[in-house]
Design a protein around this motif. Structure first.
Motif, PDB file in Angstrom:
ATOM      1  N   VAL A 363      45.475  43.109  29.473  1.00 41.12           N
ATOM      2  CA  VAL A 363      44.635  42.896  29.775  1.00 41.12           C
ATOM      3  C   VAL A 363      44.535  43.037  31.322  1.00 41.12           C
ATOM      4  CG1 VAL A 363      43.492  40.840  31.360  1.00 41.12           C
ATOM      5  CG2 VAL A 363      44.785  40.463  28.965  1.00 41.12           C
ATOM      6  N   THR A 364      43.427  43.538  32.051  1.00 41.58           N
ATOM      7  CA  THR A 364      43.340  43.938  32.648  1.00 41.58           C
ATOM      8  C   THR A 364      42.596  42.993  34.291  1.00 41.58           C
ATOM      9  OG1 THR A 364      44.201  46.460  32.795  1.00 41.58           O
ATOM     10  CG2 THR A 364      43.461  46.154  34.955  1.00 41.58           C
ATOM     11  N   LEU A 365      42.657  43.310  35.348  1.00 44.58           N
ATOM     12  CA  LEU A 365      41.192  42.362  36.095  1.00 44.58           C
ATOM     13  C   LEU A 365      41.729  43.441  37.787  1.00 44.58           C
ATOM     14  CD1 LEU A 365      42.904  38.750  36.329  1.00 44.58           C
ATOM     15  CD2 LEU A 365      41.117  39.744  34.669  1.00 44.58           C
ATOM     16  N   VAL A 366      39.567  43.262  38.280  1.00 44.06           N
ATOM     17  CA  VAL A 366      40.110  44.451  39.528  1.00 44.06           C
ATOM     18  C   VAL A 366      39.060  43.758  39.835  1.00 44.06           C
ATOM     19  CG1 VAL A 366      40.432  46.499  37.920  1.00 44.06           C
ATOM     20  CG2 VAL A 366      37.914  45.197  38.261  1.00 44.06           C
ATOM     21  N   GLU A 367      39.169  43.954  41.788  1.00 42.04           N
ATOM     22  CA  GLU A 367      38.324  43.287  42.202  1.00 42.04           C
ATOM     23  C   GLU A 367      36.452  43.786  42.516  1.00 42.04           C
ATOM     24  OE1 GLU A 367      38.847  40.907  46.138  1.00 42.04           O
ATOM     25  OE2 GLU A 367      38.979  42.635  46.456  1.00 42.04           O
ATOM     26  N   PRO A 368      35.264  44.115  41.904  1.00 39.13           N
ATOM     27  CA  PRO A 368      34.936  44.769  42.203  1.00 39.13           C
ATOM     28  C   PRO A 368      34.129  45.382  44.133  1.00 39.13           C
ATOM     29  CG  PRO A 368      33.725  43.172  40.789  1.00 39.13           C
ATOM     30  CD  PRO A 368      35.173  42.835  41.778  1.00 39.13           C
ATOM     31  N   GLY A 369      34.124  45.861  44.195  1.00 36.13           N
ATOM     32  CA  GLY A 369      34.106  46.431  45.878  1.00 36.13           C
ATOM     33  C   GLY A 369      34.891  46.899  46.179  1.00 36.13           C
ATOM     34  N   THR A 370      35.737  46.944  45.955  1.00 41.21           N
ATOM     35  CA  THR A 370      37.488  47.197  46.678  1.00 41.21           C
ATOM     36  C   THR A 370      38.143  48.524  46.264  1.00 41.21           C
ATOM     37  OG1 THR A 370      38.598  45.506  45.780  1.00 41.21           O
ATOM     38  CG2 THR A 370      37.099  45.181  48.048  1.00 41.21           C
ATOM     39  N   GLY A 371      37.854  47.654  44.062  1.00 38.70           N
ATOM     40  CA  GLY A 371      38.795  48.974  43.961  1.00 38.70           C
ATOM     41  C   GLY A 371      40.283  48.105  43.385  1.00 38.70           C
ATOM     42  N   LYS A 372      40.333  46.698  43.698  1.00 36.13           N
ATOM     43  CA  LYS A 372      41.828  46.257  44.033  1.00 36.13           C
ATOM     44  C   LYS A 372      42.549  45.817  42.574  1.00 36.13           C
ATOM     45  CE  LYS A 372      41.901  45.241  48.903  1.00 36.13           C
ATOM     46  NZ  LYS A 372      42.317  44.087  50.028  1.00 36.13           N
ATOM     47  N   VAL A 373      43.016  46.241  42.219  1.00 38.63           N
ATOM     48  CA  VAL A 373      43.598  45.831  40.579  1.00 38.63           C
ATOM     49  C   VAL A 373      44.252  44.613  41.178  1.00 38.63           C
ATOM     50  CG1 VAL A 373      45.164  46.072  39.037  1.00 38.63           C
ATOM     51  CG2 VAL A 373      43.716  48.132  39.985  1.00 38.63           C
ATOM     52  N   CYS A 544      33.789  51.546  42.822  1.00 40.84           N
ATOM     53  CA  CYS A 544      34.998  52.311  43.482  1.00 40.84           C
ATOM     54  C   CYS A 544      36.331  52.152  43.118  1.00 40.84           C
ATOM     55  CB  CYS A 544      35.360  51.108  44.353  1.00 40.84           C
ATOM     56  SG  CYS A 544      33.862  50.615  46.102  1.00 40.84           S
ATOM     57  N   SER A 545      36.627  53.679  43.103  1.00 43.47           N
ATOM     58  CA  SER A 545      38.496  54.084  42.744  1.00 43.47           C
ATOM     59  C   SER A 545      38.976  52.771  42.856  1.00 43.47           C
ATOM     60  CB  SER A 545      38.491  55.237  42.686  1.00 43.47           C
ATOM     61  OG  SER A 545      39.015  55.751  44.155  1.00 43.47           O
ATOM     62  N   PRO A 546      39.920  52.643  40.978  1.00 42.47           N
ATOM     63  CA  PRO A 546      40.571  51.491  41.307  1.00 42.47           C
ATOM     64  C   PRO A 546      42.058  52.081  41.889  1.00 42.47           C
ATOM     65  CG  PRO A 546      41.473  52.527  39.694  1.00 42.47           C
ATOM     66  CD  PRO A 546      39.905  53.797  39.930  1.00 42.47           C
ATOM     67  N   VAL A 547      42.741  51.124  42.823  1.00 41.10           N
ATOM     68  CA  VAL A 547      43.889  51.057  44.073  1.00 41.10           C
ATOM     69  C   VAL A 547      44.636  49.456  43.732  1.00 41.10           C
ATOM     70  CG1 VAL A 547      42.933  52.338  45.745  1.00 41.10           C
ATOM     71  CG2 VAL A 547      42.732  49.895  46.163  1.00 41.10           C
ATOM     72  N   PHE A 548      45.941  50.433  44.054  1.00 37.57           N
ATOM     73  CA  PHE A 548      47.080  49.168  43.255  1.00 37.57           C
ATOM     74  C   PHE A 548      48.340  49.471  44.553  1.00 37.57           C
ATOM     75  CE2 PHE A 548      46.384  51.018  39.076  1.00 37.57           C
ATOM     76  CZ  PHE A 548      46.506  49.735  38.450  1.00 37.57           C
ATOM     77  N   ILE A 549      47.892  50.078  45.927  1.00 38.94           N
ATOM     78  CA  ILE A 549      49.125  50.119  47.048  1.00 38.94           C
ATOM     79  C   ILE A 549      48.382  49.314  48.440  1.00 38.94           C
ATOM     80  CG2 ILE A 549      50.743  50.843  48.213  1.00 38.94           C
ATOM     81  CD1 ILE A 549      51.198  53.137  45.687  1.00 38.94           C
ATOM     82  N   GLU A 550      48.639  48.416  48.795  1.00 40.29           N
ATOM     83  CA  GLU A 550      47.445  48.079  50.033  1.00 40.29           C
ATOM     84  C   GLU A 550      48.267  48.782  51.120  1.00 40.29           C
ATOM     85  OE1 GLU A 550      45.464  45.684  50.872  1.00 40.29           O
ATOM     86  OE2 GLU A 550      45.164  44.032  49.352  1.00 40.29           O
TER      87      GLU A 550
END
Length: 751
Positions: A363-373, A544-550
């Motif tokens: 299962v993976t959840l992401v935030e539309p508009g930011t790519g944040k996983v 928006c491409s996925p990102v894992f790091i803030e």
């Protein structure tokens, strides 16, 4: 052996004396003692004045490797990762007992001599001469520090480590020259600080802070006398004096250190005697390193962060540079992981799929508009045991995922629909959509045309699914033949290009196959890819491409550059809004009803592959998207018929009945307390749609006869429903002759 002569007429011992900067008298003394077997020890090769002068004067000191801490978006710790467990501390943050103990046992004259302790050298030379080799060192703390720098620079390269620690005069001379330079540049306090931070104390503990935490679960500044003496005694041989595995030897060594501290008057004999009577008093904290120790089920999220640092050019131009940065550590990495979302993911997985089940879920959840996983989890935990794995089932192959990903089935169909609408097709486009049909041929692709030379066929899930259908109903019911007709109509290329724009790349990194069957999800993708692709719909057409790091803070508080999400428009807002409207129908009255969220608008699509070896639900709200895959984690997968998953028996597994509820529970918890925005709704109404009582049925027309007109005009019609596209093999030919309506040809539509 006598005094071996070399260049300039000097004996090797005299050369060594000259190298060390000692007096001629000292050189003479050393010459009298003699150094045996110098050729075998390497001095013949390294022992000229020219060679000594050729050694670079400046010691390259690499940053000390330290532990890296990975945090979630709220600052909670996920995991500590390190190649070498080390936390650098200032000298003032180290107990005075520890400073005294290490000097007393390793280099009692540390504050009196320069880089070289001549008395120690003479003692070692004499001992080595008698033994016929290098049996005793004369290393000062400064020299030991230099050797440890060599070891640190060698990293995990065993050959380089062996070279850095080899007992040879050649290495010793190199070590001595650097020690002289270090003494001049750093001074005693800095050398002692560096030494205590670099030295290995056993049990994976590098540096005094890690050692203090490992053996006594306290900071180095709080070490008591007997504790400091124990740690100081470890330096000579961390394995021989290991207090965990060899407590008697460790105590004897500790007591030796205490006696030595009394001899050099750091403590009184009474203090030494009192400390010797005390037990070791260990309070061990065993090391926990790596993503395997991650909390909140975030082992694979942690591993993706590691893969990002090892693969993204932001962290170094070469793979070697990136690996070195990761190994050196000392980073504080704040990630995008939302603790609420991650907890919800884990709870849903645990409820619906057991670790011991023959299949797994990811299962993976992401935030539309930011790519944040926001969340990532799977039923097979990160580990090496039974039903554990190191394969990230949510990721692509290049980022630690499976080799090919997983066929996505009908969850690919909305991408085809988006491409068709962008190509000008109306959302009420109708096709005959028979239960079973041959793939239309030829079909245009990005590389020419595709022909159905083998007569391949496609059919719907059940025989009752017979068209004609419009796009909305076909999407809700997931009609295979409709979408095959649709992609055959617009061509394969616009569909695969749309997939690329939405970030829907194959998990194996290969290009899309240019065949019509791609619309049925025949290629392998990862859950992360599918969640992020559907987030494009939620974000009204912007991918928006996925990102894992803030953010990342390096040693000394320095902020490092991190990868940023890259956003680009994949389709128009109107197209995205139309797809959202179509996919709302899936969860409201289509195949995905079991996944619909009660408290907020949602949209999504089910997917089931051939032989039910994979089942999917990918869905979203305007502010969160998620993908759920269920299937066999191995290359061949598992045929999910007559199977029990999470304690629930299934005759056949569908995207709606297993992935759907997992998605619903994961999303519900992740979104709890968050706003519930609405989609922009689009009215999808066919302007050519006849009222039910006006619409003629196929049986109302007879082959070979059609309507004529009284004036004798053309009366025949190949297709009585011009708003429905029919494949050529279903259409008869002929125009009717006028007059009384007698016609030739007619049409053949399946009854």
């Amino acid at each position: 052996m006598g005094n071996t002569r070399s260049s300039g007429g000097l004996s090797t011992a005299q050369q060594a004396a000259k190298f060390l900067g000692v007096s001629a008298l000292a050189g003479a003394v050393m010459a009298g003692l003699a150094l045996p077997a110098v050729g075998a020890l390497g001095l013949a090769a390294k022992g000229t004045v020219e060679e000594f002068d050729g050694i670079p004067a400046n010691l390259k000191t690499p940053p000390l490797s330290q532990r890296t801490t990975i945090l979630d978006a709220k600052g909670g710790e996920i995991a500590k990762v390190y190649s070498r467990d080390r936390t650098i501390v200032k000298l003032n943050d180290i107990s005075s007992y520890m400073r005294q103990a290490i000097v007393a046992i390793e280099d009692a004259r540390f504050y009196e001599h320069g880089a070289i302790d001549l008395k120690g050298v003479l003692r070692a030379v004499n001992s080595n001469a008698q033994d016929g080799g290098v049996s005793q060192g004369a290393s000062t703390l400064t020299q030991q520090y230099v050797k440890n720098v060599f070891v640190e620079e060698a990293g995990n390269d065993k050959e380089k480590v062996a070279q850095a620690t080899r007992q040879s005069i050649g290495r010793k001379i190199k070590e001595l020259k650097y020690a002289i330079k270090v003494e001049k540049e750093l001074g005693k306090k800095r050398i002692l600080e560096n030494y205590l931070n670099i030295t290995f104390f056993g049990q994976q503990a590098y540096g005094i802070e890690a050692a203090s935490q490992r053996y006594f679960s306290k900071s180095a500044k709080d070490l008591k006398l007997e504790q400091a003496a124990l740690l100081a005694g470890l330096v000579q041989s961390p394995s021989r004096y290991d207090p965990i595995n060899a407590p008697e030897s460790a105590k004897a060594r500790r007591d030796t250190v205490l006696r030595r501290m009394a001899e050099v008057k750091d403590i009184t004999p009474a203090q030494a005697a009192a400390a010797q009577k005390k037990p070791l008093g260990l309070k061990v904290s065993m090391p926990r390193s790596g993503c395997i120790t991650a909390v909140k089920g975030a082992g694979f999220f942690c591993d993706y962060v590691r893969e990002t640092l090892l693969n993204d050019p932001t962290f170094g131009k070469t793979a070697e540079a990136r690996a070195k940065r990761w190994t050196q550590g000392g980073l504080t990495i704040r990630t995008t992981l939302d603790p609420q979302a991650q907890e919800s993911v884990q709870k849903s997985i645990k409820k619906h799929v057991y670790q011991s089940d023959p299949v797994a879920t990811a299962v993976t959840l992401v935030e539309p508009g930011t790519g944040k996983v926001l969340g990532m989890g799977q039923s097979r935990p990160y580990g090496f045991g039974e039903n554990e794995t190191q394969i990230n089932l949510s990721a692509d192959k290049s980022m630690g995922g499976s080799n090919y990903g997983f066929q996505v089935g009908s969850t690919f169909k909305p991408i085809t629909a988006a491409a068709a609408i962008e190509q000008g097709k109306k959302p009420y486009q109708r096709y005959s959509s028979p239960y079973k049909m041959k793939y239309p041929s030829p079909v245009t692709t990005c590389k020419g045309t595709w022909s159905n030379d083998e007569g391949a066929t496609v059919e719907n899930e059940n025989e009752k699914e017979v068209g004609p259908y419009g796009m909305k109903e076909a999407t809700a019911k997931s009609v295979n033949t409709y979408f095959v007709q649709l992609i055959s109509d617009i061509g394969v290329c616009p569909v695969t290009q749309m997939a690329d724009k939405m970030g829907a790349k194959r998990a194996d990194g290969q290009e899309h196959n240019q065949v019509p069957s791609v619309t049925l999800g025949s290629e392998g993708f990862s859950p992360l890819t599918m969640a992020n692709a559907y987030a494009t719909f939620a974000n009204r057409g912007v991918y928006c491409s996925p990102v894992f790091i803030e953010s990342i803070t390096g040693p000394g508080g320095k902020k490092l550059k991190v990868p940023q999400s890259k956003c680009s428009r994949a389709m128009s807002q109107k197209t995205a809004d139309t797809i959202n409207t179509l996919l709302r129908g899936v969860v409201e009255d289509g195949t995905g009803k079991q996944a619909g969220l009660q408290s907020r608008p949602s949209a999504g699509k089910t997917g089931t592959t051939d032989e039910r070896r994979a089942a999917w639900f990918v869905g979203y709200t305007p502010n969160m998207a998620g993908a759920v895959w269920v299937g066999g984690p191995g290359a061949k997968g598992v045929k999910m018929e007559n199977i029990t998953i999470g304690g629930v028996p299934h005759d056949k597994v569908y995207g709606a009945d297993t992935p759907g509820p997992i998605w619903k529970d994961a999303m519900s918890g992740a979104l709890d307390g968050k706003e519930a925005p609405n989609f922009v709704n689009v009215q999808i109404k066919d302007p050519n749609q006849r009222k039910p009582h006006d619409r003629k049925k196929p049986g109302d027309h007879k082959p070979g006869r059609d309507r004529g007109n009284d004036n004798g005009g053309n009366g025949g019609q190949d297709n009585p429903w011009p708003d429905i596209s029919l494949p050529p093999d279903l259409i008869g030919g002929g125009n009717g002759n006028g007059g009384n309506g007698n016609g030739n040809g007619g049409w053949n539509f399946p009854r």
